[in-house]
Structure formats: C-alpha cells, structure tokens
Design a protein around this motif. Structure first.
Motif, PDB file in Angstrom:
ATOM      1  N   GLY A 126       0.792  -1.214   0.000  1.00  0.00           N
ATOM      2  CA  GLY A 126       0.000   0.000   0.000  1.00  0.00           C
ATOM      3  C   GLY A 126       0.824   1.263   0.000  1.00  0.00           C
ATOM      4  N   GLY A 127       0.139   2.374   0.296  1.00  0.00           N
ATOM      5  CA  GLY A 127       0.791   3.675   0.242  1.00  0.00           C
ATOM      6  C   GLY A 127       1.490   4.027   1.541  1.00  0.00           C
ATOM      7  N   ARG A 128       2.165   5.191   1.522  1.00  0.00           N
ATOM      8  CA  ARG A 128       2.905   5.668   2.687  1.00  0.00           C
ATOM      9  C   ARG A 128       2.135   6.707   3.487  1.00  0.00           C
ATOM     10  N   SER A 129       0.995   7.147   2.982  1.00  0.00           N
ATOM     11  CA  SER A 129       0.218   8.137   3.728  1.00  0.00           C
ATOM     12  C   SER A 129      -1.276   7.832   3.720  1.00  0.00           C
ATOM     13  N   SER A 130      -1.660   6.654   3.245  1.00  0.00           N
ATOM     14  CA  SER A 130      -3.085   6.344   3.163  1.00  0.00           C
ATOM     15  C   SER A 130      -3.307   4.839   3.132  1.00  0.00           C
ATOM     16  N   LEU A 131      -4.519   4.467   3.486  1.00  0.00           N
ATOM     17  CA  LEU A 131      -4.976   3.085   3.342  1.00  0.00           C
ATOM     18  C   LEU A 131      -5.784   2.993   2.056  1.00  0.00           C
ATOM     19  N   VAL A 132      -5.498   1.976   1.239  1.00  0.00           N
ATOM     20  CA  VAL A 132      -6.229   1.776  -0.013  1.00  0.00           C
ATOM     21  C   VAL A 132      -6.878   0.398   0.008  1.00  0.00           C
ATOM     22  N   LEU A 133      -8.164   0.357  -0.290  1.00  0.00           N
ATOM     23  CA  LEU A 133      -8.909  -0.899  -0.343  1.00  0.00           C
ATOM     24  C   LEU A 133      -9.518  -1.061  -1.731  1.00  0.00           C
ATOM     25  N   LEU A 134      -9.512  -2.287  -2.214  1.00  0.00           N
ATOM     26  CA  LEU A 134     -10.258  -2.608  -3.424  1.00  0.00           C
ATOM     27  C   LEU A 134     -11.687  -2.922  -2.996  1.00  0.00           C
ATOM     28  N   VAL A 135     -12.646  -2.257  -3.652  1.00  0.00           N
ATOM     29  CA  VAL A 135     -14.041  -2.345  -3.220  1.00  0.00           C
ATOM     30  C   VAL A 135     -14.947  -2.534  -4.432  1.00  0.00           C
ATOM     31  N   ARG A 136     -16.217  -2.787  -4.121  1.00  0.00           N
ATOM     32  CA  ARG A 136     -17.271  -2.811  -5.137  1.00  0.00           C
ATOM     33  C   ARG A 136     -18.318  -1.784  -4.761  1.00  0.00           C
ATOM     34  N   ARG A 137     -18.792  -1.034  -5.767  1.00  0.00           N
ATOM     35  CA  ARG A 137     -19.855  -0.072  -5.543  1.00  0.00           C
ATOM     36  C   ARG A 137     -21.204  -0.776  -5.494  1.00  0.00           C
ATOM     37  N   SER A 138     -22.237  -0.041  -5.198  1.00  0.00           N
ATOM     38  CA  SER A 138     -23.559  -0.655  -5.030  1.00  0.00           C
ATOM     39  C   SER A 138     -24.065  -1.313  -6.304  1.00  0.00           C
ATOM     40  N   ASP A 139     -23.583  -0.856  -7.476  1.00  0.00           N
ATOM     41  CA  ASP A 139     -23.999  -1.464  -8.742  1.00  0.00           C
ATOM     42  C   ASP A 139     -23.096  -2.624  -9.157  1.00  0.00           C
ATOM     43  N   GLY A 140     -22.145  -2.985  -8.301  1.00  0.00           N
ATOM     44  CA  GLY A 140     -21.242  -4.097  -8.577  1.00  0.00           C
ATOM     45  C   GLY A 140     -19.972  -3.720  -9.303  1.00  0.00           C
ATOM     46  N   SER A 141     -19.859  -2.477  -9.703  1.00  0.00           N
ATOM     47  CA  SER A 141     -18.668  -2.061 -10.446  1.00  0.00           C
ATOM     48  C   SER A 141     -17.467  -1.937  -9.511  1.00  0.00           C
ATOM     49  N   PRO A 142     -16.264  -2.227 -10.023  1.00  0.00           N
ATOM     50  CA  PRO A 142     -15.065  -2.163  -9.172  1.00  0.00           C
ATOM     51  C   PRO A 142     -14.623  -0.721  -8.941  1.00  0.00           C
TER      52      PRO A 142
END
Length: 299
Positions: free
Chosen positions: A51-67
């Motif tokens: 990940g990054g050095r100043s933030s947390l990054v997550l892979l997610v799905r939106r309500s319509d299923g899109s990445p």
C-alpha cells in the motif's frame, strides 16, 4: 471491518508526522474505514498491501457491482488537495475520481495496484513515464490552494540545514541548498505538478494503459516534477559499474524528450535526492541515505 494497517503505512506516517500523531489517527482507522464503506455503499474485497505511505487503499465494489478503490488518508496528509488535482485533471493522465463530494475518503476508479511501470524494462518504463507525466502539466485552476515548489522546498531546506556540518552529508547538503536557491530565484513556469511522480506511481488501467496515482500536488516548474523519476531504481544504478554515467544520460534523455533545461533538471534532482537522504538519516535509515548520497554525488 477489523484489520491491521500495512506496516509500510505505520512506519511512513510515524517518520513523516511523528509517532504520536500517527498513532492517534491509526487508532481511529478501523472506525473511519467502516464509516467510509457505509457512507458510499461499498463492499470490501481486500486491503492493498504494502500500500501507500500516507493512506490506506482498499479494493471495493460499488452498489452497482462495479469495481473501485477506496483511499483513506489523514487530514494532515491533505487528501483535499489530491481531490482538487484529480478533479482538475478529470482522468487525463491520472486515475479518475468517481465521487467528488467534499472532504473525507476518495472513491477512485479501479486500476491494477500490483502492475506499475516498475514491472517494465527500464527504457520502456521511462518512455511510458514521460508520456504520462506530460499530460499532468496543465495550468492550475483559478484560486487554487496548492502549495508552490518554492514554499515546499523552503520548508525542506530548513530541515536539511542541520546536516550542513555532517561529515557524510555536509558537502552535498550545501550544494543542494545552493542549487535550490538559484532555481527558485528564476522559475520559468507555474504549472500543476504531480509532486511525487515516479514509476511506482503509474499503474496499469483499462481506460488507459498507464495512469498516475497518489499525487502530492503543487505548482511550479516541470523540472521539479521530473527530478524524482530520474533516480528511480537507484539500487540498480548504484550497483552498476557505469551507474554514474547512466544517471547523467538519464537526465539528458528525459530533459530532451520533454523539452526541459538539462541543468535545471540536474539541480532539482540533486536537491530532491539530498533532501530524501537527510530525511532517511533523521529516521535512522542509514543504508537508504548512503544510496541516495552516492547517487547525488554523481550529479
């Protein structure tokens, strides 16, 4: 969602902002993440690590299923400025912001977090990097709040000054500070810059083959923005028998391909390498500092 934040994030926040400030924010991170996921109606796939050095990054799905990707950063890392820059670029050469609400976490288009320009051979990576960063160099928005190169480097120069008498870094620190003074006295342009551009900040995507992520935006001259790229894969350069000449050729090649002044690029490369080296010394990362100082000595 319970999780342990990536160790790179923990170390980098402590080094940059102080352990107490970092620990306070990290203690709230799980709650902040839950709130962000709920507010944007997102479901989590995984945390990006390291990940990054100043933030947390997550892979997610939106309500319509899109990445998508969710980026959560502390307010003191100024994610509001990253948001402003991404809105201004509107996907041109950079990751696209999917939700443009004020403040809070960023919901971004999904790129391939494990495929950056560092996966390419060096010559190809530099070519693609040059093509990407030139897209970002645009006029900043009216009434923007971005810091200038002169202001950012003035703060850095103050921190560097204490190494002026250091046996290892003193001469290079003096040279770097002198170079900065000359460069900021006659800046040729004021464009929007990425601020932290390097091969690892350019990821593979579907909308475009390569898109920049993680800006630390500011305004100033293009040579400053290119200086960090010059020292990419510094470990390989230092290990090579012809590392010094290779570094100088890289400066000339990048400057010529992007129509920049070679000496201004060399000067900013020197300053940024020594600035990173002195920060590494302050954090006790002596091996990193020695690599950077050796590189800076070639310039």
């Amino acid at each position: 969602m319970g999780f342990e934040p990536p160790q790179r994030l923990v170390r980098a926040l402590g080094e940059t902002y102080g352990d107490a400030i970092a620990a306070e924010w990290l203690g709230k991170l799980s709650e902040l993440t839950q709130d962000a996921l709920g507010h944007a109606s997102l479901t989590t796939e995984r945390v990006v690590a390291p990940g990054g050095r100043s933030s947390l990054v997550l892979l997610v799905r939106r309500s319509d299923g899109s990445p998508a990707a969710l980026k959560i950063a502390p307010a003191f890392a100024r994610p509001d400025l990253e948001r402003d820059a991404l809105v201004h670029w509107n996907g041109w050469g950079a990751v696209r912001l999917l939700e443009t609400g004020e403040g809070g976490p960023l919901v971004l288009e999904r790129l391939q977090p494990d495929v950056s320009l560092r996966s390419l051979p060096e010559a190809k990576a530099l070519l693609e990097a040059a093509g990407t960063v030139r897209k970002l160099w645009v006029e900043p928005p009216v009434d923007h709040g971005f810091e200038s190169v002169a202001a950012r480097t003035a703060r850095q120069a103050t921190a560097m000054a204490e190494y002026g008498a250091d046996a290892e870094a003193g001469a290079l620190t003096a040279a770097a500070l002198a170079a900065r003074e000359e460069l900021v006295a006659h800046s040729p342009e004021t464009l929007l810059l990425h601020g932290c551009f390097r091969q690892g900040k350019v990821l593979s995507g579907e909308r475009g083959p390569w898109l920049a992520v993680g800006p630390e935006p500011l305004v100033g001259e293009r040579a400053y923005d290119l200086a960090r790229l010059v020292r990419d894969r510094v470990e390989d350069l230092v290990a090579a028998s012809a590392g010094a000449s290779a570094a100088r050729r890289r400066i000339n090649k990048l400057a010529d391909s992007l129509e920049l002044d070679r000496e201004r690029l060399r000067g900013w490369t020197l300053f940024r390498a020594v600035e990173s080296a002195t920060r590494a010394l302050a954090a006790g990362r002596r091996q990193d500092a020695e690599l950077l100082l050796e590189f800076a000595g070639w310039l």
